[in-house]
Design an enzyme around this catalytic site. Sequence first.
Site, PDB file in Angstrom:
ATOM      1  N   HIS A 446       0.826  -1.210   0.000  1.00  0.00           N
ATOM      2  CA  HIS A 446       0.000   0.000   0.000  1.00  0.00           C
ATOM      3  C   HIS A 446       0.859   1.258   0.000  1.00  0.00           C
ATOM      4  O   HIS A 446       0.642   2.177   0.786  1.00  0.00           O
ATOM      5  CB  HIS A 446      -0.942  -0.029   1.209  1.00  0.00           C
ATOM      6  CG  HIS A 446      -1.889  -1.195   1.195  1.00  0.00           C
ATOM      7  ND1 HIS A 446      -2.530  -1.670   2.317  1.00  0.00           N
ATOM      8  CD2 HIS A 446      -2.302  -1.980   0.175  1.00  0.00           C
ATOM      9  CE1 HIS A 446      -3.295  -2.693   1.982  1.00  0.00           C
ATOM     10  NE2 HIS A 446      -3.172  -2.909   0.688  1.00  0.00           N
TER      11      HIS A 446
HETATM   12  C1  LIG Z   1       0.415  -7.743  -4.628  1.00  0.00           C
HETATM   13  C2  LIG Z   1      -0.531  -6.629  -4.272  1.00  0.00           C
HETATM   14  C3  LIG Z   1      -1.643  -6.910  -3.480  1.00  0.00           C
HETATM   15  C4  LIG Z   1      -2.510  -5.886  -3.132  1.00  0.00           C
HETATM   16  N1  LIG Z   1      -3.670  -6.195  -2.476  1.00  0.00           N
HETATM   17  C5  LIG Z   1      -4.614  -5.241  -2.312  1.00  0.00           C
HETATM   18  C6  LIG Z   1      -5.911  -5.574  -1.839  1.00  0.00           C
HETATM   19  O1  LIG Z   1      -6.228  -6.746  -1.598  1.00  0.00           O
HETATM   20  N2  LIG Z   1      -6.812  -4.566  -1.688  1.00  0.00           N
HETATM   21  C7  LIG Z   1      -6.493  -3.269  -1.948  1.00  0.00           C
HETATM   22  O2  LIG Z   1      -7.339  -2.404  -1.740  1.00  0.00           O
HETATM   23  N3  LIG Z   1      -5.271  -2.925  -2.414  1.00  0.00           N
HETATM   24  C8  LIG Z   1      -4.351  -3.887  -2.637  1.00  0.00           C
HETATM   25  N4  LIG Z   1      -3.149  -3.556  -3.200  1.00  0.00           N
HETATM   26  C9  LIG Z   1      -2.844  -2.138  -3.435  1.00  0.00           C
HETATM   27  C10 LIG Z   1      -3.620  -1.511  -4.589  1.00  0.00           C
HETATM   28  O3  LIG Z   1      -3.798  -2.426  -5.643  1.00  0.00           O
HETATM   29  C11 LIG Z   1      -2.865  -0.263  -5.065  1.00  0.00           C
HETATM   30  O4  LIG Z   1      -2.682   0.625  -3.995  1.00  0.00           O
HETATM   31  C12 LIG Z   1      -3.609   0.480  -6.172  1.00  0.00           C
HETATM   32  O5  LIG Z   1      -3.875  -0.400  -7.242  1.00  0.00           O
HETATM   33  C13 LIG Z   1      -2.790   1.671  -6.638  1.00  0.00           C
HETATM   34  O6  LIG Z   1      -3.447   2.294  -7.708  1.00  0.00           O
HETATM   35  P1  LIG Z   1      -2.707   3.378  -8.590  1.00  0.00           P
HETATM   36  O7  LIG Z   1      -3.705   3.856  -9.563  1.00  0.00           O
HETATM   37  O8  LIG Z   1      -2.055   4.358  -7.691  1.00  0.00           O
HETATM   38  O9  LIG Z   1      -1.513   2.615  -9.308  1.00  0.00           O
HETATM   39  P2  LIG Z   1      -1.467   1.288 -10.167  1.00  0.00           P
HETATM   40  O10 LIG Z   1      -2.766   0.554 -10.116  1.00  0.00           O
HETATM   41  O11 LIG Z   1      -0.254   0.551  -9.763  1.00  0.00           O
HETATM   42  O12 LIG Z   1      -1.332   1.811 -11.661  1.00  0.00           O
HETATM   43  C14 LIG Z   1      -0.196   2.451 -12.169  1.00  0.00           C
HETATM   44  C15 LIG Z   1      -0.099   2.094 -13.651  1.00  0.00           C
HETATM   45  O13 LIG Z   1       0.806   2.986 -14.272  1.00  0.00           O
HETATM   46  C16 LIG Z   1       1.643   2.255 -15.145  1.00  0.00           C
HETATM   47  N5  LIG Z   1       2.891   3.011 -15.282  1.00  0.00           N
HETATM   48  C17 LIG Z   1       3.726   3.396 -14.298  1.00  0.00           C
HETATM   49  N6  LIG Z   1       4.756   4.081 -14.787  1.00  0.00           N
HETATM   50  C18 LIG Z   1       4.578   4.134 -16.140  1.00  0.00           C
HETATM   51  C19 LIG Z   1       5.320   4.694 -17.204  1.00  0.00           C
HETATM   52  N7  LIG Z   1       6.476   5.361 -17.019  1.00  0.00           N
HETATM   53  N8  LIG Z   1       4.848   4.545 -18.465  1.00  0.00           N
HETATM   54  C20 LIG Z   1       3.674   3.900 -18.703  1.00  0.00           C
HETATM   55  N9  LIG Z   1       2.938   3.342 -17.718  1.00  0.00           N
HETATM   56  C21 LIG Z   1       3.381   3.459 -16.452  1.00  0.00           C
HETATM   57  C22 LIG Z   1       1.818   0.924 -14.438  1.00  0.00           C
HETATM   58  O14 LIG Z   1       2.281  -0.102 -15.297  1.00  0.00           O
HETATM   59  C23 LIG Z   1       0.428   0.689 -13.887  1.00  0.00           C
HETATM   60  O15 LIG Z   1      -0.380   0.024 -14.817  1.00  0.00           O
HETATM   61  C24 LIG Z   1      -2.250  -4.557  -3.553  1.00  0.00           C
HETATM   62  C25 LIG Z   1      -1.145  -4.280  -4.367  1.00  0.00           C
HETATM   63  C26 LIG Z   1      -0.293  -5.306  -4.736  1.00  0.00           C
HETATM   64  C27 LIG Z   1       0.883  -4.985  -5.615  1.00  0.00           C
END
Ligand SMILES: Cc1cc2nc3c(=O)[nH]c(=O)nc-3n(C[C@H](O)[C@H](O)[C@H](O)COP(=O)(O)OP(=O)(O)OC[C@H]3O[C@@H](n4cnc5c(N)ncnc54)[C@H](O)[C@@H]3O)c2cc1C
Length: 509
Positions: A446
Amino acid sequence: MSTNSTDYIVVGAGSAGSVIARRLLDAGHTVHVIEAGPVDTDPAIHSPQGWPTLLGGSQDWGLFTTPQKHANDRRIFWPRGRVLGGSSSLNGMIYVRGHSSDYDGWAAATGDTGWSWENVLPLFKRSESHELGANEFHGGDGPLPVSIMGTPHPLAAAFVDAAVEHGHKLIDDFNADEMVGAGYNHTTTRDGERMSAWKSFVGPVLDNPDLTVTTGALVHKVVVENGRAVGIEYSLGGFELERAFADREVILCGGALGSPKALLLSGIGPSAHLGELGIDTVVDLPGVGENLHDHLLLSNIYESLEPLAAGTNNLLEAQLYARSNGWAGAAPDLQPLFMHIPYPADGYPVPENGYTIAPGIVAPRSRGTLRLASSDPSELPLADPNILADPYDLEAMVDAVEICREIGASDAFAPWRKAEVVPGPSARTRDDLRAYVRQTAGTYHHQVGTCKMGAESDVDAVVGADLRVRGIEGLRVADASIMPAVPSGNTNAPSIMVGERASDLILGR
Ligand SMILES: Cc1cc2nc3c(=O)[nH]c(=O)nc-3n(C[C@H](O)[C@H](O)[C@H](O)COP(=O)(O)OP(=O)(O)OC[C@H]3O[C@@H](n4cnc5c(N)ncnc54)[C@H](O)[C@@H]3O)c2cc1C
């Protein structure tokens, strides 16, 4: 208008980016989503039990932190999704938003009541289509399916029974008016399938002609002209650079590790750090990459008397919210999690058959940094969360270990328990447990905070309450990186909510 321009560019198709893409399309705009990872066709993404097999694979950025000096110099494995859906395509699917005070804290930090619980609850509900329909706390017709736990695994039931036996309250719904206690998780699944943010929000509108999706595209930097973000520069695996342009705005949704990295590579960040790497400073923004923090989790592992059934749900069926000794916050600070599989702990043996009662803390005080390793966009950044630097985090984690051991030793587990193997019988004193925590504390996955939003007076804020990057026109960040403090809930639902609010802000609603 350039030939490859759209109204908006969304960088990153994860939890927040997927929501923003959908809401902007619904409002009639052209949107270009640019994602480093591939299309989400891997069957392991869609099975609720497939996620452990995805960690460390080709759809994971696969970062290790820098050596953690308060945790035996260990480098901690931090998987993050690199695929359509981002981390919502490989997460554990638990749907928990956190405590109302978490969001009231964000409102206080930004001076904007738009982020208060009263004002974000409708956004959580707008996203959601809860299996039991709409009520005071849930939405009934949003794009994101949320299901109650199907038939629980017998060991998850034992965990809930054991917690109740030890005086914890039975909680029916962690997203309703009371979250402190034990119960079964609700999950972002439908009919036994994972529902990532991409699948839920963008899947139904993939044939919209206003949508362009480019996968396998690593964004190198934001193109800034005369103080305005006009587009982005990216590569498709080769050396040649491509450009895409936005007539209205560029929105960075790369997550807590990806968004600060993209800003730094664009010359937006602390000038001293940029100077060391030979990157020209476009805006000297000292807060970029600061305030990195994460919930912490470790594994108390039990050997079972016999092999355990696989179960039919997400492997993370039940949990407990509790308070550490003396904790006075409105939100709970401990979140132990039950898994009916052995979840490895650094440096300890893993039994062939077993289960895990995982102590976790959700109000960490330690803060760290994210920095570039070099000016090469293909290199992973240097993430130093500085875990356990604050003594409170260590003591709270030890409290969580003790609570989990108490639950693990209870009668409800007697039909299955052979032995506690981690930390094991030799760990007897609080000092033994401190040593155990330093050796095994890892991530709850997280990570947040590296482009935090804040009030105008906050010199470390990277974005304002409207998510606009300071000092640049036409550029916002919207994902887990903008959270000034991690909420007590798991961070997928909060990131999706950030996507909802960002789309309202972009559309002037
Ligand atoms: C193993 C794991 C288990 C988890 N379990 C849970 C759970 O059970 N419940 C829960 O609520 N949360 C859980 N989480 C946390 C939750 O999934 C994340 O906090 C949330 O998805 C973050 O969302 P975000 O939009 O910030 O980033 P992300 O969903 O990570 O999206 C970022 C995206 O940007 C892309 N990206 C990054 N840099 C670049 C670049 N330079 N060029 C092009 N694309 C790029 C990445 O590839 C990715 O697709 C878990 C996370 C993980 C890794």
